[in-house]
Write an enzyme that holds these catalytic residues in place. Sequence first.
Site, PDB file in Angstrom:
ATOM      1  N   TYR A  91       0.841  -1.195   0.000  1.00  0.00           N
ATOM      2  CA  TYR A  91       0.000   0.000   0.000  1.00  0.00           C
ATOM      3  C   TYR A  91       0.878   1.248   0.000  1.00  0.00           C
ATOM      4  O   TYR A  91       1.956   1.261   0.604  1.00  0.00           O
ATOM      5  CB  TYR A  91      -0.909   0.025   1.233  1.00  0.00           C
ATOM      6  CG  TYR A  91      -1.822  -1.158   1.351  1.00  0.00           C
ATOM      7  CD1 TYR A  91      -2.985  -1.246   0.597  1.00  0.00           C
ATOM      8  CD2 TYR A  91      -1.525  -2.210   2.222  1.00  0.00           C
ATOM      9  CE1 TYR A  91      -3.837  -2.342   0.710  1.00  0.00           C
ATOM     10  CE2 TYR A  91      -2.362  -3.304   2.340  1.00  0.00           C
ATOM     11  CZ  TYR A  91      -3.512  -3.369   1.581  1.00  0.00           C
ATOM     12  OH  TYR A  91      -4.339  -4.454   1.696  1.00  0.00           O
ATOM     13  N   CYS A 110      -1.163 -20.766   9.469  1.00  0.00           N
ATOM     14  CA  CYS A 110      -0.428 -19.522   9.196  1.00  0.00           C
ATOM     15  C   CYS A 110      -0.195 -19.312   7.704  1.00  0.00           C
ATOM     16  O   CYS A 110       0.226 -20.222   6.985  1.00  0.00           O
ATOM     17  CB  CYS A 110       0.911 -19.556   9.920  1.00  0.00           C
ATOM     18  SG  CYS A 110       1.952 -18.107   9.625  1.00  0.00           S
ATOM     19  N   ARG A 112       2.102 -17.521   6.490  1.00  0.00           N
ATOM     20  CA  ARG A 112       3.554 -17.473   6.233  1.00  0.00           C
ATOM     21  C   ARG A 112       4.240 -18.763   6.676  1.00  0.00           C
ATOM     22  O   ARG A 112       5.439 -18.780   6.940  1.00  0.00           O
ATOM     23  CB  ARG A 112       4.177 -16.268   6.955  1.00  0.00           C
ATOM     24  CG  ARG A 112       3.741 -14.928   6.396  1.00  0.00           C
ATOM     25  CD  ARG A 112       4.627 -13.778   6.870  1.00  0.00           C
ATOM     26  NE  ARG A 112       4.170 -12.534   6.277  1.00  0.00           N
ATOM     27  CZ  ARG A 112       3.684 -11.497   6.974  1.00  0.00           C
ATOM     28  NH1 ARG A 112       3.605 -11.558   8.297  1.00  0.00           N
ATOM     29  NH2 ARG A 112       3.281 -10.405   6.357  1.00  0.00           N
ATOM     30  N   ASP A 271      -6.525 -17.312   4.863  1.00  0.00           N
ATOM     31  CA  ASP A 271      -5.701 -17.244   3.656  1.00  0.00           C
ATOM     32  C   ASP A 271      -5.383 -18.663   3.179  1.00  0.00           C
ATOM     33  O   ASP A 271      -5.200 -19.581   3.990  1.00  0.00           O
ATOM     34  CB  ASP A 271      -4.406 -16.485   3.937  1.00  0.00           C
ATOM     35  CG  ASP A 271      -4.662 -15.029   4.276  1.00  0.00           C
ATOM     36  OD1 ASP A 271      -5.382 -14.363   3.517  1.00  0.00           O
ATOM     37  OD2 ASP A 271      -4.151 -14.558   5.313  1.00  0.00           O
ATOM     38  N   ASP A 308      -8.049 -10.977   2.442  1.00  0.00           N
ATOM     39  CA  ASP A 308      -6.834 -10.521   1.778  1.00  0.00           C
ATOM     40  C   ASP A 308      -6.829 -11.185   0.402  1.00  0.00           C
ATOM     41  O   ASP A 308      -6.630 -12.403   0.289  1.00  0.00           O
ATOM     42  CB  ASP A 308      -5.599 -10.927   2.584  1.00  0.00           C
ATOM     43  CG  ASP A 308      -4.516  -9.866   2.560  1.00  0.00           C
ATOM     44  OD1 ASP A 308      -4.442  -9.154   1.545  1.00  0.00           O
ATOM     45  OD2 ASP A 308      -3.764  -9.752   3.529  1.00  0.00           O
ATOM     46  N   LYS A 315      -6.453  -5.960   0.971  1.00  0.00           N
ATOM     47  CA  LYS A 315      -7.438  -6.424   1.937  1.00  0.00           C
ATOM     48  C   LYS A 315      -8.733  -5.644   1.747  1.00  0.00           C
ATOM     49  O   LYS A 315      -8.717  -4.420   1.643  1.00  0.00           O
ATOM     50  CB  LYS A 315      -6.867  -6.188   3.342  1.00  0.00           C
ATOM     51  CG  LYS A 315      -7.525  -6.969   4.438  1.00  0.00           C
ATOM     52  CD  LYS A 315      -6.855  -6.663   5.777  1.00  0.00           C
ATOM     53  CE  LYS A 315      -5.556  -7.399   5.987  1.00  0.00           C
ATOM     54  NZ  LYS A 315      -4.370  -6.607   5.704  1.00  0.00           N
TER      55      LYS A 315
END
Length: 354
Positions: A91, A110, A112, A271, A308, A315
């Site tokens: 952003y 998670c 990530r 996600d 997201d 998002k």
Amino acid sequence: MNRIKSAINGIEGLIASGLAEGADRDALDAVAARYATLIPPAFRALIGRPDDAIGRQVIPHPDELSVAAHEVADPIGDDAFSPVPGIVHRYADRALLKPLLVCPLYCRFCFRREHVGPGGGVLDEAALQRALDWLAGRDTISEVILTGGDPLMLSPRRLARIVQALDAMPHITTIRIHSRVPVAAPERLTEALADAMQAEGALWLVLHANHASEFTPEAAVAIRRVQARAIPVLGQSVLLRGVNDDEATLEALLRAMVRLRIKPYYLHQLDAAPGTSRFHVPIEEGRRLLAGLRGRVTGLAWPTYVLDIPDGHGKVPIGPEYVDAAAGTVRDPAGRLHRLAPGGARLAGAHARG
């Protein structure tokens, strides 16, 4: 409550503690070879059985090696927006700074999960300085989010160095620290670590918790330690199958936050990280859950339900919706429809607002 003093950091420990079956050892070893495993004492003490709301979040499961077609290693596109190591700039007015990829626990959902773990490491001094120099040279960035990994796994000295460096940049007016530490490892949030979070500008702590039981007395002490330094605390959660996917459980979570002066901020749609399908709750179901709480919980407890968009497109809020502009109607918390006047105002008289 009987407090457990040692963390579980491998499959052998899971089996020895009764949180996994010996018959599943080979499958779980295969999962552990790919994704980190760590259950800190604060979470271990809350697990009644492996498939309960806490155990499900942190205990490895063989299904993690089953990857759905839509699941990808970098579901929100961090890598494509990383101009230098440790920075994600998606952003225009804000950027992420990831000083480390180590966490107090490793959530099985998670986004990530391909990157974090005990070997994920910390940005060395040279890499950290490059990241800070990059931020210093971009005066369009007014907000920096410290994430990772978990920034509160840093030493007080290193965290203070980062916060002070950001605070000294005239164009950085807001710093956010995103963390699981206050609930996952509250003993880490010492007076010294809380001192390291203080800044002249605006600094916010955004706490990740998914179930009301995570807010133990020890977690409350850690949270109040931060709040005592005039640092506001926001809450974010992920909507997870088998963890918080019913109205009563989600309501209890939101109320637990408000009781501790934590403003629920985001409720995240899951996600699509590899091997996380068992946690998936469809968006329409998530909307119904939140709609069921409208009018039952104070507006202070109301989070924004967000998605997201994959591949780094940002998002966005995803409802629930109450206004049908095309039909000229608005739905109240009980589901009844009312006509809208031209311009969107209701024809009925004003009502008290809560």
